[in-house]
Design an enzyme around this catalytic site. Structure first.
Site, PDB file in Angstrom:
ATOM      1  N   LYS A 158     -40.689  15.338  -1.902  1.00  0.00           N
ATOM      2  CA  LYS A 158     -40.473  16.785  -1.247  1.00  0.00           C
ATOM      3  C   LYS A 158     -39.647  17.556  -2.190  1.00  0.00           C
ATOM      4  O   LYS A 158     -38.569  17.093  -2.794  1.00  0.00           O
ATOM      5  CB  LYS A 158     -39.561  16.391   0.125  1.00  0.00           C
ATOM      6  CG  LYS A 158     -40.621  15.741   0.983  1.00  0.00           C
ATOM      7  CD  LYS A 158     -39.615  15.765   2.577  1.00  0.00           C
ATOM      8  CE  LYS A 158     -40.279  15.306   3.726  1.00  0.00           C
ATOM      9  NZ  LYS A 158     -39.795  15.078   4.631  1.00  0.00           N
ATOM     10  N   GLU A 200     -38.626   9.959   0.046  1.00  0.00           N
ATOM     11  CA  GLU A 200     -38.428   9.275   1.069  1.00  0.00           C
ATOM     12  C   GLU A 200     -39.538   8.353   1.555  1.00  0.00           C
ATOM     13  O   GLU A 200     -40.697   8.380   1.129  1.00  0.00           O
ATOM     14  CB  GLU A 200     -38.488  10.314   2.270  1.00  0.00           C
ATOM     15  CG  GLU A 200     -37.408  11.315   2.395  1.00  0.00           C
ATOM     16  CD  GLU A 200     -37.543  12.344   3.596  1.00  0.00           C
ATOM     17  OE1 GLU A 200     -38.484  12.568   4.264  1.00  0.00           O
ATOM     18  OE2 GLU A 200     -36.036  12.796   3.905  1.00  0.00           O
ATOM     19  N   HIS A 208     -43.233  15.685  15.833  1.00  0.00           N
ATOM     20  CA  HIS A 208     -42.471  16.539  15.394  1.00  0.00           C
ATOM     21  C   HIS A 208     -41.578  17.105  16.449  1.00  0.00           C
ATOM     22  O   HIS A 208     -42.264  17.612  17.586  1.00  0.00           O
ATOM     23  CB  HIS A 208     -43.157  17.567  14.632  1.00  0.00           C
ATOM     24  CG  HIS A 208     -42.160  18.829  14.363  1.00  0.00           C
ATOM     25  ND1 HIS A 208     -42.524  19.453  13.171  1.00  0.00           N
ATOM     26  CD2 HIS A 208     -41.170  19.303  14.948  1.00  0.00           C
ATOM     27  CE1 HIS A 208     -41.592  20.464  13.132  1.00  0.00           C
ATOM     28  NE2 HIS A 208     -40.805  20.452  14.239  1.00  0.00           N
ATOM     29  N   GLU A 275     -34.662  19.806  13.568  1.00  0.00           N
ATOM     30  CA  GLU A 275     -36.093  19.272  13.507  1.00  0.00           C
ATOM     31  C   GLU A 275     -35.898  17.541  13.216  1.00  0.00           C
ATOM     32  O   GLU A 275     -35.202  17.448  12.332  1.00  0.00           O
ATOM     33  CB  GLU A 275     -36.913  19.810  12.489  1.00  0.00           C
ATOM     34  CG  GLU A 275     -37.233  21.133  12.723  1.00  0.00           C
ATOM     35  CD  GLU A 275     -38.124  21.807  11.639  1.00  0.00           C
ATOM     36  OE1 GLU A 275     -38.830  23.052  11.888  1.00  0.00           O
ATOM     37  OE2 GLU A 275     -38.417  21.065  10.643  1.00  0.00           O
ATOM     38  N   ARG A 292     -32.018  29.824  12.735  1.00  0.00           N
ATOM     39  CA  ARG A 292     -32.564  31.259  13.337  1.00  0.00           C
ATOM     40  C   ARG A 292     -33.244  30.928  14.682  1.00  0.00           C
ATOM     41  O   ARG A 292     -33.360  29.860  15.285  1.00  0.00           O
ATOM     42  CB  ARG A 292     -33.647  31.920  12.362  1.00  0.00           C
ATOM     43  CG  ARG A 292     -34.899  30.442  12.342  1.00  0.00           C
ATOM     44  CD  ARG A 292     -36.241  31.149  11.752  1.00  0.00           C
ATOM     45  NE  ARG A 292     -37.256  30.320  12.174  1.00  0.00           N
ATOM     46  CZ  ARG A 292     -37.588  29.064  11.500  1.00  0.00           C
ATOM     47  NH1 ARG A 292     -36.811  28.868  10.153  1.00  0.00           N
ATOM     48  NH2 ARG A 292     -38.435  28.483  11.794  1.00  0.00           N
ATOM     49  N   VAL A 295     -39.865  30.952  16.941  1.00  0.00           N
ATOM     50  CA  VAL A 295     -41.188  31.722  17.643  1.00  0.00           C
ATOM     51  C   VAL A 295     -41.276  30.930  19.096  1.00  0.00           C
ATOM     52  O   VAL A 295     -41.064  31.704  19.846  1.00  0.00           O
ATOM     53  CB  VAL A 295     -42.381  31.417  17.065  1.00  0.00           C
ATOM     54  CG1 VAL A 295     -43.672  31.791  17.681  1.00  0.00           C
ATOM     55  CG2 VAL A 295     -42.526  32.137  15.568  1.00  0.00           C
ATOM     56  N   ARG A 336     -50.026  29.794  20.707  1.00  0.00           N
ATOM     57  CA  ARG A 336     -49.982  31.210  20.012  1.00  0.00           C
ATOM     58  C   ARG A 336     -51.284  31.635  19.686  1.00  0.00           C
ATOM     59  O   ARG A 336     -52.293  31.118  19.187  1.00  0.00           O
ATOM     60  CB  ARG A 336     -49.269  30.443  18.764  1.00  0.00           C
ATOM     61  CG  ARG A 336     -48.050  29.989  18.516  1.00  0.00           C
ATOM     62  CD  ARG A 336     -47.573  29.939  17.143  1.00  0.00           C
ATOM     63  NE  ARG A 336     -46.352  29.182  16.965  1.00  0.00           N
ATOM     64  CZ  ARG A 336     -45.396  29.289  16.084  1.00  0.00           C
ATOM     65  NH1 ARG A 336     -45.779  29.772  14.876  1.00  0.00           N
ATOM     66  NH2 ARG A 336     -44.402  28.623  16.274  1.00  0.00           N
TER      67      ARG A 336
HETATM   68  C1  MV4 Z   1     -42.439  13.845   6.486  1.00  0.00           C
HETATM   69  C2  MV4 Z   1     -43.589  13.255   6.877  1.00  0.00           C
HETATM   70  C3  MV4 Z   1     -43.539  11.805   6.919  1.00  0.00           C
HETATM   71  N1  MV4 Z   1     -42.765  11.080   6.547  1.00  0.00           N
HETATM   72  N2  MV4 Z   1     -41.542  13.024   5.859  1.00  0.00           N
HETATM   73  C4  MV4 Z   1     -43.947  18.190   7.105  1.00  0.00           C
HETATM   74  C5  MV4 Z   1     -43.254  19.490   6.699  1.00  0.00           C
HETATM   75  C6  MV4 Z   1     -41.825  19.442   6.167  1.00  0.00           C
HETATM   76  N3  MV4 Z   1     -40.780  19.802   7.132  1.00  0.00           N
HETATM   77  C7  MV4 Z   1     -41.689  17.689   6.371  1.00  0.00           C
HETATM   78  N4  MV4 Z   1     -42.943  17.255   6.908  1.00  0.00           N
HETATM   79  C8  MV4 Z   1     -43.287  15.989   6.969  1.00  0.00           C
HETATM   80  N5  MV4 Z   1     -42.274  15.140   6.340  1.00  0.00           N
HETATM   81  C9  MV4 Z   1     -41.379  11.691   5.738  1.00  0.00           C
HETATM   82  N6  MV4 Z   1     -40.685  10.937   5.146  1.00  0.00           N
HETATM   83  C10 MV4 Z   1     -44.546  14.027   7.639  1.00  0.00           C
HETATM   84  C11 MV4 Z   1     -44.375  15.627   7.555  1.00  0.00           C
HETATM   85  C12 MV4 Z   1     -45.562  15.987   8.140  1.00  0.00           C
HETATM   86  C13 MV4 Z   1     -45.261  16.738   9.204  1.00  0.00           C
HETATM   87  C14 MV4 Z   1     -44.085  16.897   9.867  1.00  0.00           C
HETATM   88  C15 MV4 Z   1     -43.985  17.707  11.012  1.00  0.00           C
HETATM   89  C16 MV4 Z   1     -45.074  18.173  11.622  1.00  0.00           C
HETATM   90  C17 MV4 Z   1     -46.374  18.289  11.086  1.00  0.00           C
HETATM   91  C18 MV4 Z   1     -46.267  17.366   9.801  1.00  0.00           C
HETATM   92  C19 MV4 Z   1     -47.615  17.427   9.281  1.00  0.00           C
HETATM   93  C20 MV4 Z   1     -47.736  16.811   8.150  1.00  0.00           C
HETATM   94  C21 MV4 Z   1     -46.829  16.211   7.520  1.00  0.00           C
END
Ligand code: MV4
Length: 447
Positions: A158, A200, A208, A275, A292, A295, A336
């Site tokens: 990331k 990670e 989420h 989150e 913040r 939405v 939305r």
């Molecule tokens: C992740 C993950 C799985 N494993 N990290 C997506 C946006 C960013 N904020 C981080 N994200 C993710 N991080 C680890 N270690 C999967 C995602 C992810 C995701 C997270 C929340 C909502 C939708 C998503 C869609 C694809 C991937």
């Protein structure tokens, strides 16, 4: 209390903030670009100042124009809404320097949470569970490969400056590492001018779930329970609900406590969101913190009976919070409604709304700035309404939402309404047993 608040935003959120200010007896200043001259936030604010041409860079993102508008109108606070300057550390600092209260995080907090590796380290030190991975940024590709081999694939790299999925790569096996590393670096460097990456363990098919928190100026932080935002397409949320179908009182207690601990560790003041990813075993991990209003805040308002904008304004003015946590009394869902064509890759569909009818009745709330005859400009995001439905149970809310969607008339532009109607009948969605991967298998062609 503030006498006059300038709203550095547009659309439904500007209107949302004006409504609360009106109820609190606070005067409002709208700012608008020339594309938004006929917008309702301009009409419903006490005063309005034109701040520039349609492109955001020259209007809603123009710090000098907005500060000038605040100075000229004598505003004592600025509410940035979401997006635009809401998480801009420089803007927060300039407001402070001008003696204008920024209704949001300090520059220091924005910088700390905006750098994802720093945010993660801060939360880990505060005792918040984080996803196993590199200790901060990776120094080299070899270091990343070695760590991945030790942890086992799949892993994810990331961008530390990222968020919302940009500069992120999932790596399933060692032989994909080099390309993913190079792609992520190039992408984050181009998008953010920062090529810092961290690694990670990849959490497969997570949910989420985010916790709404509010902190005051005296070190107290409370939570207002969670929102489940697992239904996303390309990192764009389409629907949010609360309580989460997978939530238990114990998990809420644990996630709420973790969110509070994290926010308290940075002296957080105002409304914020922590989150988390929740894996299939119900283990949760910190992902990001948003400094913040979001939405999807109305679903929390509906189930806790709190006006979150009012809370933001009160804590910014120095009012203390009770420090109690709030659990949902009801069920709420937000769809939305975007001016996009869901049958064609959610392509934006700006233009004139030739006919409009909002649904109504018990348990229905619509946050929207549009009206019949309104022209949706092509310059900004395509969300034109939030349909928020509340009720006694998830089943009741899903039924009510479908009814409201069917009653909603928007002519002249394509919208996401047909997608949401189909979703309300989807067995996977109805079961509540979905993950962030849910829409990857969804058939959008028949919409
Ligand atoms: C992740 C993950 C799985 N494993 N990290 C997506 C946006 C960013 N904020 C981080 N994200 C993710 N991080 C680890 N270690 C999967 C995602 C992810 C995701 C997270 C929340 C909502 C939708 C998503 C869609 C694809 C991937």
């Amino acid at each position: 209390m503030f006498k006059k608040i300038l709203i550095a935003n547009r659309g439904e959120i500007a209107l949302r903030i004006i409504r609360t200010c009106r109820e609190m007896g606070i005067r409002t200043v709208a700012v608008y670009s020339t594309a938004d001259r006929d917008s309702l936030h301009v009409r419903f604010a006490d005063e309005a100042v034109c701040i520039g041409p349609p492109p955001s860079r020259q209007s809603y993102l123009s710090i000098p124009s907005i500060i000038s508008a605040a100075e000229v109108t004598g505003a004592d606070a600025i509410h940035p809404g979401y997006g635009f300057l809401s998480e801009n550390a420089e803007f927060s600092q300039i407001c402070a320097d001008y003696g204008i209260k920024f209704i949001g995080a300090t520059a220091e907090q924005i910088n700390m949470m905006g750098d994802k590796a720093t945010a993660k380290a801060t939360m880990r030190e505060a005792g918040v569970p984080v996803i196993p991975g590199s200790d901060g940024l990776l120094d080299s590709i070899e270091q990343g490969q070695q760590l991945a081999a030790e942890m086992g694939y799949p892993v994810i790299i990331k961008a530390t400056a990222g968020g919302g999925g940009r500069g992120m790569r999932v790596i399933k096996a060692e032989n994909e590492f080099e390309k993913a590393w190079n792609d992520a670096r190039t992408e984050s460097s181009a998008a953010f001018g920062n090529d810092g990456l961290y690694l990670e363990k990849f959490v497969e098919e997570p949910r989420h779930i985010e916790i709404q928190i509010v902190g005051d100026q005296y070190g107290k932080v409370c939570h207002l329970s969670e929102r489940d935002c697992s239904i996303q397409r390309r990192h764009q949320k389409l629907l949010e609900e609360t309580p989460s179908p997978i939530m238990t009182p114990e998990l809420r207690e644990a996630m709420g406590a973790a969110a509070i601990k994290g926010a308290q560790s940075i002296g957080y003041e105002g409304a914020g969101t922590v989150e988390f990813l929740v894996d299939k075993h119900g283990k949760f991990y910190f992902m990001e913190m948003n400094t913040r209003i979001q939405v999807e805040h109305p679903i929390t308002e509906e189930v806790t009976d709190f006006d979150l904008i009012k809370e933001q304004i009160k804590v910014a003015a120095g009012v203390a919070i009770s420090g109690r946590n709030y659990t949902p009394k009801l069920y709420a869902l937000e769809c939305r409604i975007n001016a996009e064509d869901p049958a064609n890759g959610f392509r934006p569909s700006p233009g004139k709304i030739t006919n409009l009818h909002f649904p109504g009745g018990h348990g229905i709330r619509i946050d929207s700035h549009v009206y019949s005859g309104y022209v949706i400009p092509p310059n900004y995001d395509s969300m034109i309404a939030k349909l928020i439905v509340s009720g006694q149970s998830r089943e009741e809310v899903l039924t009510r939402m479908k009814r409201a969607l069917q009653e909603f008339v928007i002519e002249g532009v394509k919208t996401t309404i047909p997608f949401h109607i189909k979703l309300m009948d989807d067995p996977g969605f109805k079961s509540g047993q979905f993950t962030t991967a849910f829409l990857e298998g969804f058939d959008f062609s028949s919409l």
